[in-house]
Motif scaffolding. Structure first.
Motif, PDB file in Angstrom:
ATOM      1  N   GLN A  34       0.988  -1.557   0.056  1.00 43.16           N
ATOM      2  CA  GLN A  34       0.084  -0.286   0.086  1.00 43.16           C
ATOM      3  C   GLN A  34       0.690   1.201   0.352  1.00 43.16           C
ATOM      4  O   GLN A  34       0.354   2.011  -0.356  1.00 43.16           O
ATOM      5  N   SER A  47       1.911   2.027  -3.181  1.00 45.05           N
ATOM      6  CA  SER A  47       1.156   2.136  -4.069  1.00 45.05           C
ATOM      7  C   SER A  47       0.812   3.668  -4.516  1.00 45.05           C
ATOM      8  O   SER A  47       0.263   4.229  -4.938  1.00 45.05           O
ATOM      9  N   TYR A  51      -6.764   6.493  -4.262  1.00 42.98           N
ATOM     10  CA  TYR A  51      -5.877   5.566  -3.853  1.00 42.98           C
ATOM     11  C   TYR A  51      -6.656   4.331  -4.025  1.00 42.98           C
ATOM     12  O   TYR A  51      -6.281   3.495  -4.341  1.00 42.98           O
ATOM     13  N   TRP A  59      -2.890  -1.247  -4.579  1.00 43.38           N
ATOM     14  CA  TRP A  59      -4.147  -0.506  -3.670  1.00 43.38           C
ATOM     15  C   TRP A  59      -5.059  -1.787  -2.496  1.00 43.38           C
ATOM     16  O   TRP A  59      -4.587  -2.402  -1.527  1.00 43.38           O
TER      17      TRP A  59
END
Length: 374
Positions: free
Chosen positions: A59, A62, A75, A81
């Motif tokens: 995450q 990302s 996101y 993610w």
């Protein structure tokens, strides 16, 4: 009275296997099987925490990729993610299952593996710096984990609905709940009414809720495990009561934890929250499930020494890590798209034109000279 006596008989039967050991052939086989289940819980907890650390770094990666795009998307529209979010759910499911096989006092401290794994992955894949304090911290975490696994209480109980009901009406837990409610209300009063916004107050609220979380998680996970291996327990009301307590305490934990991260950086919140959460979970396991009942003093001392080593290791791994990722302290105005700026924003201090505008200094001087001549 009949239900209470049945619960006592069940508890004594569960503890007898661990106490007799190799005294009898059949009991020895049962004791060995329970140790294997105990080890399964440890492996599930370690694997779950490592998967959580991988998900956090995915995450994070990302977010870094989205920040470097010319037109960044939200996101939650990133496939990467969502992959991290799915891994996070799998890791939490592994931790949840681990509570059904091993004691709270063993599973809760193993959360240090998530912090250590995240540091290792960030160095390998996100190209972050590996510091000497990281190596020392990882060594202490591994040493503490070894002591925890070997000296944690070795009593794997079969958690049934009657067992949970018996523990709920115990005088130890009733006193513990009353004290916890008083402390929680006092801290909440200072936080809400007195507007005392401090990280320690918020993380203390999180820790008090965490004790209820681990108690309910072990109860729900244990009753599900008991339903699969022995007798159905999901028809008892106590299962759904514990399930509601688990969900509610988790929601309020997330709320207070997010408020704490707004006050301080992650490098400060993570180690303090780990220490508070683990200490609260261990205390809950000792009081509610009586996991240290009959343990030797030396065993308890080495166990808590292992907890201290893991706490110290987490502190060293997370120390000053957030400060290394701060952005630069200046803005390069020349790289702002659509803006025409001067070639020099800050003139050279050693030059003759220091303190004057680079393009208007000569004209200003010439105009002042002409006025003087006139």
């Amino acid at each position: 009275m009949a239900a209470a006596s049945a619960a006592v008989d069940e508890l004594s039967r569960n503890f007898t296997y661990g106490a007799l050991g190799a005294g009898n052939g059949s009991l020895s086989g049962e004791w060995y099987r329970r140790n294997q289940i105990h080890l399964l819980g440890v492996l599930l907890a370690i694997l779950g925490n490592l998967v959580i650390s991988i998900s956090l770094n995915i995450q994070k990666y990302s977010h870094v990729q989205l920040a470097h795009q010319e037109h960044p998307r939200p996101y939650f529209k990133s496939v990467l993610w969502w992959a991290g979010a799915v891994l996070m759910a799998l890791g939490e499911m592994g931790n949840f299952a681990a509570y059904g096989f091993a004691p709270i006092t063993l599973i809760a401290p193993l959360g240090c593996m998530s912090v250590t794994g995240s540091a290792i992955i960030s160095v390998m894949f996100l190209k972050e710096n590996l510091r000497a304090s990281d190596l020392l911290g990882m060594t202490l975490v591994f040493a503490g984990t070894y002591l925890l696994v070997n000296f944690a209480p070795n009593r794997t109980q079969s958690i049934s609905a009657r067992t949970v009901q018996y523990y709920l009406v115990g005088w130890q837990f009733l006193i513990y709940v009353i004290l916890e409610i008083l402390i929680f209300c006092t801290l909440l009063y200072f936080h809400k009414r007195r507007a005392m916004k401090h990280m320690v107050i918020l993380l203390s609220l999180v820790a008090l809720l965490a004790s209820l979380t681990v108690i309910s998680v072990k109860a729900v996970s244990g009753m599900i495990t008991f339903s699969v291996t022995d007798k159905m327990q999901l028809t008892y009301p106590i299962f759904y009561i514990m399930f509601i307590i688990m969900i509610a305490s988790c929601v309020f934990q997330v709320k207070f934890l997010s408020q704490a991260t707004e006050l301080d950086d992650t490098a400060t919140v993570v180690p303090v929250n780990h220490v508070f959460f683990t200490a609260s979970a261990i205390l809950a396991g000792i009081i509610f499930y009586q996991e240290f009942l009959g343990a030797a003093f030396l065993t308890i001392f080495i166990y808590f020494f292992g907890c201290f080593l893991s706490f110290l290791g987490v502190l060293l791994v997370t120390r000053n890590r957030e400060k290394e990722h701060l952005s630069e302290s200046y803005i390069d105005f020349g790289n702002i798209p659509g803006k025409q700026t001067l070639d020099k924003i800050q003139p050279d201090s050693n030059g003759l034109s220091y303190g004057t505008l680079p393009d208007g200094s000569d004209s200003t001087k010439s105009q002042s000279g002409e006025k003087k001549e006139v």
